[in-house]
Design a protein around this motif. Structure first.
Motif, mmCIF file in Angstrom:
data_model
loop_
_atom_site.group_PDB
_atom_site.id
_atom_site.type_symbol
_atom_site.label_atom_id
_atom_site.label_comp_id
_atom_site.label_asym_id
_atom_site.label_seq_id
_atom_site.Cartn_x
_atom_site.Cartn_y
_atom_site.Cartn_z
ATOM 1 N N SER A 121 0.814 -1.222 0.000
ATOM 2 C CA SER A 121 0.000 0.000 0.000
ATOM 3 C C SER A 121 0.844 1.266 0.000
ATOM 4 N N MET A 122 2.148 1.109 -0.266
ATOM 5 C CA MET A 122 3.058 2.248 -0.150
ATOM 6 C C MET A 122 2.836 3.313 -1.224
ATOM 7 N N VAL A 123 2.229 2.958 -2.344
ATOM 8 C CA VAL A 123 2.142 3.875 -3.485
ATOM 9 C C VAL A 123 0.771 4.524 -3.630
ATOM 10 N N PHE A 124 -0.149 4.255 -2.696
ATOM 11 C CA PHE A 124 -1.518 4.739 -2.868
ATOM 12 C C PHE A 124 -1.835 5.992 -2.075
ATOM 13 N N GLY A 125 -0.953 6.395 -1.194
ATOM 14 C CA GLY A 125 -1.171 7.633 -0.459
ATOM 15 C C GLY A 125 -2.433 7.607 0.384
ATOM 16 N N ASN A 126 -3.308 8.609 0.179
ATOM 17 C CA ASN A 126 -4.523 8.731 0.984
ATOM 18 C C ASN A 126 -5.552 7.648 0.685
ATOM 19 N N SER A 127 -5.462 7.004 -0.465
ATOM 20 C CA SER A 127 -6.429 5.962 -0.832
ATOM 21 C C SER A 127 -5.975 4.562 -0.431
ATOM 22 N N ALA A 128 -4.925 4.455 0.394
ATOM 23 C CA ALA A 128 -4.399 3.151 0.790
ATOM 24 C C ALA A 128 -5.440 2.339 1.545
ATOM 25 N N ASP A 129 -6.206 2.997 2.426
ATOM 26 C CA ASP A 129 -7.220 2.276 3.203
ATOM 27 C C ASP A 129 -8.316 1.716 2.300
ATOM 28 N N ASP A 130 -8.701 2.476 1.279
ATOM 29 C CA ASP A 130 -9.730 1.998 0.350
ATOM 30 C C ASP A 130 -9.244 0.790 -0.432
ATOM 31 N N VAL A 131 -7.984 0.828 -0.863
ATOM 32 C CA VAL A 131 -7.427 -0.308 -1.607
ATOM 33 C C VAL A 131 -7.355 -1.542 -0.716
ATOM 34 N N GLU A 188 -5.405 -11.654 7.980
ATOM 35 C CA GLU A 188 -4.391 -12.109 7.028
ATOM 36 C C GLU A 188 -3.833 -10.942 6.218
ATOM 37 N N VAL A 189 -4.710 -10.040 5.795
ATOM 38 C CA VAL A 189 -4.266 -8.867 5.034
ATOM 39 C C VAL A 189 -3.408 -7.961 5.903
ATOM 40 N N GLN A 190 -3.795 -7.767 7.146
ATOM 41 C CA GLN A 190 -3.026 -6.909 8.041
ATOM 42 C C GLN A 190 -1.652 -7.500 8.328
ATOM 43 N N ARG A 191 -1.574 -8.797 8.515
ATOM 44 C CA ARG A 191 -0.277 -9.453 8.728
ATOM 45 C C ARG A 191 0.615 -9.300 7.500
ATOM 46 N N TYR A 192 -0.008 -9.371 6.328
ATOM 47 C CA TYR A 192 0.745 -9.197 5.081
ATOM 48 C C TYR A 192 1.320 -7.784 4.991
ATOM 49 N N LEU A 193 0.532 -6.787 5.393
ATOM 50 C CA LEU A 193 1.003 -5.403 5.343
ATOM 51 C C LEU A 193 2.108 -5.146 6.366
ATOM 52 N N GLU A 194 2.046 -5.833 7.494
ATOM 53 C CA GLU A 194 3.044 -5.634 8.541
ATOM 54 C C GLU A 194 4.345 -6.358 8.243
ATOM 55 N N ASP A 195 4.319 -7.272 7.274
ATOM 56 C CA ASP A 195 5.545 -7.976 6.893
ATOM 57 C C ASP A 195 6.486 -7.012 6.168
ATOM 58 N N ASP A 196 7.768 -7.358 6.138
ATOM 59 C CA ASP A 196 8.766 -6.481 5.519
ATOM 60 C C ASP A 196 8.496 -6.284 4.029
ATOM 61 N N ILE A 197 8.793 -5.086 3.545
ATOM 62 C CA ILE A 197 8.677 -4.793 2.122
ATOM 63 C C ILE A 197 9.797 -5.515 1.367
ATOM 64 N N LEU A 198 9.438 -6.174 0.298
ATOM 65 C CA LEU A 198 10.431 -6.875 -0.514
ATOM 66 C C LEU A 198 11.252 -5.856 -1.301
ATOM 67 N N ASN A 201 14.370 -5.012 -6.389
ATOM 68 C CA ASN A 201 15.071 -5.834 -7.379
ATOM 69 C C ASN A 201 14.831 -7.325 -7.182
ATOM 70 N N LYS A 202 13.966 -7.697 -6.245
ATOM 71 C CA LYS A 202 13.648 -9.106 -6.005
ATOM 72 C C LYS A 202 12.407 -9.511 -6.801
ATOM 73 N N GLU A 203 12.184 -10.832 -6.897
ATOM 74 C CA GLU A 203 11.071 -11.366 -7.678
ATOM 75 C C GLU A 203 9.875 -11.628 -6.769
ATOM 76 N N SER A 204 8.757 -10.983 -7.066
ATOM 77 C CA SER A 204 7.581 -11.091 -6.208
ATOM 78 C C SER A 204 6.950 -12.481 -6.250
ATOM 79 N N LEU A 205 6.970 -13.148 -7.395
ATOM 80 C CA LEU A 205 6.370 -14.480 -7.498
ATOM 81 C C LEU A 205 7.137 -15.492 -6.649
ATOM 82 N N GLN A 206 8.436 -15.381 -6.606
ATOM 83 C CA GLN A 206 9.220 -16.262 -5.747
ATOM 84 C C GLN A 206 8.905 -16.006 -4.280
ATOM 85 N N TRP A 207 8.668 -14.740 -3.928
ATOM 86 C CA TRP A 207 8.309 -14.409 -2.557
ATOM 87 C C TRP A 207 6.996 -15.074 -2.179
#
Length: 276
Positions: A121-131, A188-198, A201-207
């Motif tokens: 949610s780092m790129v959504f600014g004020n609309s992060a909660d809606d996303v 589950e979504v909140q735990r995902y957001l609290e996890d470290d940002i990848l 230069n890493k591959e998201s599918l491998q993550w």
């Protein structure tokens, strides 16, 4: 092309100076304009190459790259350029706004970017909660549908009756609509957001492959959405490959075999990666 022409600036000047013919001369002002054009076109070249990829998630990059391009445009607008280059910069940005100005409002792209562990949610600014809310609702709907399908299948196997005639039909429908899926998916979504940002230069599918046990429902949603393409370039490449496979000298190849050859040609890098 402009960049390559600038690399040959000394050679072009020397060649034009030795030719006796009456050729148009490139003035120092025109060389300066070319250098400035190359500078303002560099970000557009970068974003075009990145969005046209086919071996990584491209749709997730659209929103952050468009925002980055806007930021770069503001920095370029503050620099001193010639009038012609300033006019080109304005026209470039106006064209960008007309075509991609509202790309951040696409719910499909919002979900894809949210599911990419490099951005979340780092790129959504004020609309992060809606996303976040939209993704949670989407996840809850998928879980509810999967549960209903599983319950219907289990009831059919147990009773042998159709849903409408089963004595448990109304009870099962009531249970399906009262299951507390919202709280579980929110956690589950909140735990995902609290996890470290990848790292970027890493591959998201491998993550996601290594975290599918921790986030089982989100991993299924990511598997479905992260394959979305940002442009038609990979498809056009595939059409070009098909033209090389299906030729006059191979006109006896049947459709099934041609599809198999194209599939192997497009996915050979995954097979090579597994062997390594």
């Amino acid at each position: 092309m402009i960049e390559r022409f600038l690399e040959l600036e000394d050679a072009v000047k020397s060649t034009l100076a030795t030719i006796d013919r009456d050729l148009p001369k490139i003035t120092s002002e025109e060389w300066t304009i070319l250098k400035e054009l190359c500078q303002i076109l560099k970000p557009y070249e970068s974003i075009t190459k990145t969005i046209s990829g086919e071996k990584y998630c491209t749709a997730a990059l659209v929103t952050p790259m468009c925002q980055g391009l806007k930021n770069v445009h503001q920095k370029l607008s503050a620099q001193h350029f010639s009038d012609a280059v300033k006019h080109s910069l304005i026209r470039l940005f106006n064209g960008f706004e007309n075509r991609l100005g509202n790309v951040g409002k696409s719910k499909t792209l919002q979900t894809v970017t949210f599911l990419d562990p490099r951005f979340k949610s780092m790129v959504f600014g004020n609309s992060a909660d809606d996303v976040k809310k939209n993704t949670t609702n989407l996840l809850s709907q998928r879980i509810a549908e999967a549960n209903r399908t599983a319950e219907v299948s289990a009831n059919d196997q147990f009773s042998g009756d159709s849903d409408e005639l089963s004595i448990w039909s109304d009870f099962d429908k009531t249970v399906a609509t009262t299951q507390p899926q919202g709280s579980y998916t929110s956690i589950e979504v909140q735990r995902y957001l609290e996890d470290d940002i990848l790292p970027r230069n890493k591959e998201s599918l491998q993550w996601w492959n290594s975290h599918k046990i921790i986030y089982p429902n989100l991993a299924k949603l990511a598997q479905e959405r992260l394959c979305i393409l940002a442009s038609s370039v990979p498809c056009e490449r595939l059409f070009s490959k098909a033209g090389m496979v299906i030729t006059d000298r191979r006109n006896r190849n049947k459709e099934k075999k041609a599809n198999m050859i194209l599939f192997l040609n497009s996915n050979h890098h995954y097979v090579e990666g597994e062997k390594k």
